[in-house]
Design a protein around this motif. Structure first.
Motif, short mmCIF file in Angstrom:
data_model
loop_
_atom_site.label_atom_id
_atom_site.label_comp_id
_atom_site.label_asym_id
_atom_site.label_seq_id
_atom_site.Cartn_x
_atom_site.Cartn_y
_atom_site.Cartn_z
N UNK A 50 0.70 -1.23 -0.12
CA UNK A 50 0.15 0.12 -0.01
C UNK A 50 0.88 1.26 -0.07
N UNK A 51 1.94 1.25 -0.10
CA UNK A 51 3.00 2.35 -0.16
C UNK A 51 2.60 2.98 -1.32
N UNK A 52 2.40 2.30 -2.55
CA UNK A 52 2.25 2.93 -3.69
C UNK A 52 1.06 2.06 -4.69
N UNK A 53 0.34 2.75 -5.55
CA UNK A 53 -0.54 1.71 -6.07
C UNK A 53 -0.73 1.96 -7.80
N UNK A 54 -0.88 0.99 -8.40
CA UNK A 54 -1.31 1.17 -10.10
C UNK A 54 -2.63 0.78 -10.12
N UNK A 55 -3.14 1.60 -10.96
CA UNK A 55 -4.47 1.60 -11.39
C UNK A 55 -4.59 0.40 -12.31
N UNK A 56 -5.80 -0.54 -12.14
CA UNK A 56 -5.63 -1.80 -13.25
C UNK A 56 -7.13 -1.84 -13.95
N UNK A 57 -7.97 -0.80 -13.77
CA UNK A 57 -9.27 -0.90 -14.41
C UNK A 57 -9.81 0.50 -14.38
N UNK A 58 -10.54 0.90 -15.51
CA UNK A 58 -11.25 2.02 -15.78
C UNK A 58 -12.71 1.85 -16.01
N UNK A 59 -13.52 2.78 -15.68
CA UNK A 59 -14.94 2.60 -15.96
C UNK A 59 -15.36 3.33 -17.40
N UNK A 60 -14.62 4.25 -17.62
CA UNK A 60 -15.01 4.85 -18.71
C UNK A 60 -13.78 5.70 -19.58
N UNK A 61 -14.04 5.94 -20.73
CA UNK A 61 -12.87 6.67 -21.47
C UNK A 61 -13.08 8.31 -21.58
N UNK A 62 -13.06 8.65 -20.41
CA UNK A 62 -13.32 10.27 -20.14
C UNK A 62 -12.53 10.61 -18.93
#
Length: 935
Positions: A455-467
């Motif tokens: 939890x020191x750093x995070x990577x986003x692995x999904x997105x809900x919209x292209x905006x």
């Protein structure tokens, strides 16, 4: 004077006085009931919140969808001011053959086969291994549970073409909320029902168990601990187990002990300031329940550390999430009990399952989710709802202390960097830890994230919209609102995600932060879509054209749909609402929230213009319609009528003439709706030169508006004298004189009928259980047959014209899911049944068919079968008040009477023309049909 005449006169006078007294008493009683109903509605707990925009709702930790709040208002029992969905019990019989849903004529599921719905439960089949895996691949069989859509299975989650199948033996409207697998017997699973997080929108009905790996299921009875119903000065506590927040099975030295977290919810809030303002479901029964014998016997753990006093009564904290540590100790996080607002943010531990220690409390915490390391008995990660936001913590001493850790910063510019749940931690909040590496953790809110350093750093692995900045991220799409993340049993780099959009499969979590294909949607056949409205085009060539407005999955449509399930296309995002197709006019009306109707071309649904608003932005505090708004299209004159408000703020109806490029709108109103909001509308198909509009309201009224398309409409009340409730549907029959009306509410007469334009009304509730009725349709081919859409599926009757119709569920092929809309394509009498939880279904009305009817069901004999008009009837059992109806082969009823049948001969004179006829005899909810010939 003649004594008989005097006595007769006295009797006539007495009867008249008694009748007048009874009439006045009934009139007074219904007036008082309506006044109380008005008072309840005017003091609704959602009077203010129902007006809020999505952003405003999230800021107050309210579910984003106000539809459920409006349904709370419309379905309340007018006598108590609360809905009672937990009392709904379905019956199961099968008689009718001319409507779909019987054993011989099932409803046909149409989809969508590619759009999922809210899913809180996903798990791999623990028995899908070795000789049992069926396809040679271990652990590719997955179960998923829809909130309102039942339990499903997919035999190969890795294959995009693999189709989900609903699990038989469980109600298809089951609100699946939690699961557990027995560590000592992989064939034994448990399913918990009821979703606490959405203010009673998905009320559950307990715990279910399978001992054969999911093939068959039984309900596990858990007797609620604590008192029954409690009446406090400002609260009504209704007893029962309605919300199971989590389930876990603990291996206690080879013995399986089952633990169930029981929560509660509140149907109201403190500003509901009249008698019994707050209806709280199960708060006195909430707590931690334990079964030491595989679910046979249960008791609530009532340790002092879990107890609190509220209103002079003892209550217990509600568990929200269970975990088992690396050394097989039990841990639990809690959630506040709605109505008491007590007990949230707590972290407990137990070594024996009986005694539980309060380890620590998250300051200001409410809902708690925890994740336990599989290798370090002291390491835990915590996701907590604090002041409406999602916070993350870490503990290295078995939850005795917690330390805040960094939160993921969503690339979505509309999501604050300090709250990855965007104010929805009460709704979507997930924390999981890799079972092989406890420095790899996952968090879910609006989107999902992965950390490889605790939890020191995070990577986003999904997105809900292209905006909102997400369009620049090279990551996979996963529908917004993450509710579940489950690892593959032997490969934690793979897993399944549950969201508001259904199911997604991760083939590589490691690659997910740099790949658009590492996570992919898996909704093939997973039809748990919650629709609000549906429409079927009138053309019958080349397949069916369907469109519907859905919860959080927008407006969905399909063209030339073939038989069975079909993929739908999203024509508009967000929440969809009212829809109607005018294929003759080459357009359709689709809706998002509030009075936000769009004119689009048909069949391609290209946007043309906003109908009643200038920028399609109506909503929030400026809303002049309901969240899911009532509307009606006059396709003959191209007018749309929608629930609205006038410039002065009074209730009104927008009457908008629809042109190719713009609409010309006129607001019509009347004192009859000034404080009585429209809730149902229907345009007459019989008056073609102008619009005759039926309008039902939230306060029992039924109105006829003639010349509704002009600046001088005429309003007439035709309300039945005993109407009580909020009108859900109004329909015309064979003329404008024949009208059908249904009510949303519990605790009322839900079905009304008039054959004379409202001069007199008959209630048609019959044997129907106490449940809301949402829609009604009469079979145009068979007089006396009517179907209704209810809170628990489709019901139908073949003796609607009797004083007390016999209703029966016709849910074969559909099951007992909430049916919110029934649309009829008159060209071929195809019915579109739109559900809130199981997508769309179609069926077809039929005439009576000799081959479809069983004979001698009731032991009745008719003779002679060829006669000059006199028939004799006998029965091998006494059948009181047997309905006898005669139909010609066109389905027209030509004769009707009622007789008491027995072994003695009953003769009936039929004054009908010569020809071939069908005789339907109905008694005790069962029917028998025989054929006769009249010479």
């Amino acid at each position: 004077m003649n004594k008989k005449l005097i006595v007769s006169s006295i009797l006539v006078f007495t009867v008249a006085v008694i009748s007048l007294f009874v009439f006045n008493k009934e009139e007074k009683g219904i007036a008082e009931a309506r006044a109380l109903h008005r008072q309840f509605l005017e003091n609704s707990p959602f009077k203010e919140t129902i007006k809020l925009s999505r952003a405003e709702r999230k800021a107050l930790s309210l579910p984003p969808n106000a539809y459920n709040e409006r349904m709370w208002e419309l379905t309340m029992n007018p006598a108590t001011g609360i809905p009672t969905p937990y009392k709904v019990k379905s019956i199961a019989t099968d008689i009718l053959k001319s409507a779909p849903g019987s054993s011989s004529r099932a409803w046909e599921e149409r989809g969508p086969s590619n759009v999922g719905g809210r899913t809180r439960v996903t798990f791999y089949d623990p028995n899908d291994i070795g000789a049992n895996n069926g396809d040679g691949t271990d652990y590719n069989r997955v179960f998923a549970g829809g909130v309102g859509g039942g339990l499903w299975v997919n035999n190969d989650i890795t294959d995009v073409n693999s189709v989900w199948a609903i699990i038989p033996g469980l109600a298809a409207n089951l609100n699946v909320s939690a699961y557990a697998i027995d560590p000592n017997d992989s064939m034994t699973f448990y399913i918990g029902t009821g979703e606490q997080y959405t203010a009673g929108a998905a009320v559950g009905n307990g715990l279910y168990k399978t001992i054969d790996g999911g093939s068959s299921w039984v309900e596990v009875p858990i007797t609620p601990a604590g008192p029954g119903n409690l009446n406090a000065p400002s609260n009504l506590f209704t007893a029962g187990i309605f919300f199971i927040t989590d389930v876990i099975v603990w291996d206690n030295n080879g013995s399986s002990e089952v633990f169930v977290g029981v929560g509660s919810t509140i149907y109201a809030s403190p500003n509901f300031n009249i008698s019994n303002p707050n209806n709280i479901l199960g708060a006195q029964n909430a707590g931690l329940y334990r079964s030491p014998d595989d679910g046979t016997s249960w008791s609530r753990i009532e340790n002092t550390s879990m107890e609190y006093i509220f209103g002079g009564q003892s209550f217990y904290v509600a568990p929200n999430d269970f975990e088992i540590s690396a050394t097989n100790q039990l841990y639990m996080g809690t959630i506040s009990v709605p109505g008491t607002n007590f007990g949230g943010g707590r972290l407990y531990q137990s070594t024996d399952g009986v005694n539980w220690n309060l380890q620590s409390t998250i300051t200001g915490g409410d809902r708690i989710e925890i994740a336990a390391s599989s290798t370090n008995q002291n390491l835990f990660y915590i996701a907590a709802q604090v002041a409406g936001e999602g916070n993350l913590y870490k503990s290295v001493d078995a939850l005795l202390t917690t330390t805040a850790i960094n939160e993921p910063n969503d690339a979505d510019s509309s999501i604050p960097p300090t709250d990855f749940t965007r104010g929805q931690a009460f709704y979507d909040l997930v924390i999981e830890v890799d079972p092989t590496n406890d420095q790899i953790i996952y968090a879910g809110g609006i989107d999902s994230f992965r950390s490889i350093n605790g939890g020191a750093s995070w990577n986003q692995i999904s997105k809900w919209v292209n905006a909102f900045g997400l369009e620049n991220l090279n990551i996979s799409f996963v529908h917004a609102d993450i509710h579940a993340l489950t690892f593959h049993p032997t490969d934690p780099n793979q897993g399944v995600i549950g969201s508001d959009g259904g199911i997604s499969w991760a083939n590589s979590f490691v690659a997910a932060d740099l790949s658009t294909t590492a996570i992919s949607t898996r909704n093939n056949g997973y039809n748990v879509t919650q629709f609000y409205y549906g429409s079927i085009a009138s053309n019958i060539g080349g397949g069916d054209d369907l469109v519907g407005g859905s919860q959080d999955n927008g407006t969905l449509a399909v063209q030339d749909a073939s038989a069975g399930m079909n993929n739908f296309i999203t024509e508009l995002g967000g929440d969809g609402g009212h829809v109607e197709i005018d294929d003759a006019g080459g357009y359709a009306v689709i809706t998002s929230q509030y009075n936000n109707h769009r004119y689009v071309s048909y069949p391609n649904y290209n946007f043309s213009y906003c109908i009643a608003t200038t920028n399609c932005g109506d909503g929030g505090s400026n809303a002049d319609g309901d969240f899911i708004n009532v509307a009606e299209l006059d396709s003959n004159l191209d007018y749309l009528y929608s629930n609205s408000k006038s410039f002065s703020g009074n209730n009104a109806i927008d009457a908008c003439q629809l042109f190719a490029n713009a609409a010309a709108c006129n607001t019509i109103t009347n004192f009859l709706i000034t404080s009585n909001r429209p809730t149902a509308m229907k345009v007459s198909p019989y008056t073609l030169s102008s619009t005759t509009l039926l309008v039902g309201t939230e306060l029992s009224a039924l109105l006829v508006v003639t010349n509704a398309n002009t600046t001088n409409p005429q309003w007439t009340a035709i309300t039945g004298p005993n109407f009580l409730g909020s009108v859900s549907d109004v329909e015309f029959g064979t003329s404008e004189q024949e009208i059908y009306v249904t009510m949303h509410n519990y605790g009322v007469q839900n079905i009304w009928y008039t054959a004379n334009g409202g001069t007199t009304w008959s209630e048609k509730e019959g044997n129907l259980p106490d449940l809301p009725v949402k829609a009604i349709l009469a079979n145009p081919l068979l007089p006396g047959e009517v179907i209704i859409g209810t809170e628990a599926g489709v019901y139908a009757t073949s003796d609607f014209n009797s004083v007390s119709p016999s209703w029966q569920p016709l849910i074969n092929g559909m099951t007992n899911v909430k049916v919110v809309d029934l649309d009829l394509r008159t060209a071929d009498n195809t019915i579109l049944a739109t559900t809130h939880g199981r997508g769309m279904f179609t069926g077809t009305f039929d005439t009576l068919s000799i081959s479809e009817f069983d004979t001698n069901d009731l032991g009745i004999k008719i003779y002679p079968t060829v006669s000059n008009g006199v028939i004799a009837i006998t029965s091998n059992q006494n059948l009181a008040k047997t309905s006898i109806q005669i139909f010609n082969l066109s389905g027209q009823r030509v004769f009707e009477t009622e007789k008491n049948l027995s072994s003695n001969e009953t003769r009936v004179q039929l004054n009908i023309s010569s020809g071939f006829y069908l005789v339907t005899l109905t008694a005790n909810g069962r029917s028998q049909t025989e054929k006769i010939i009249i010479e």
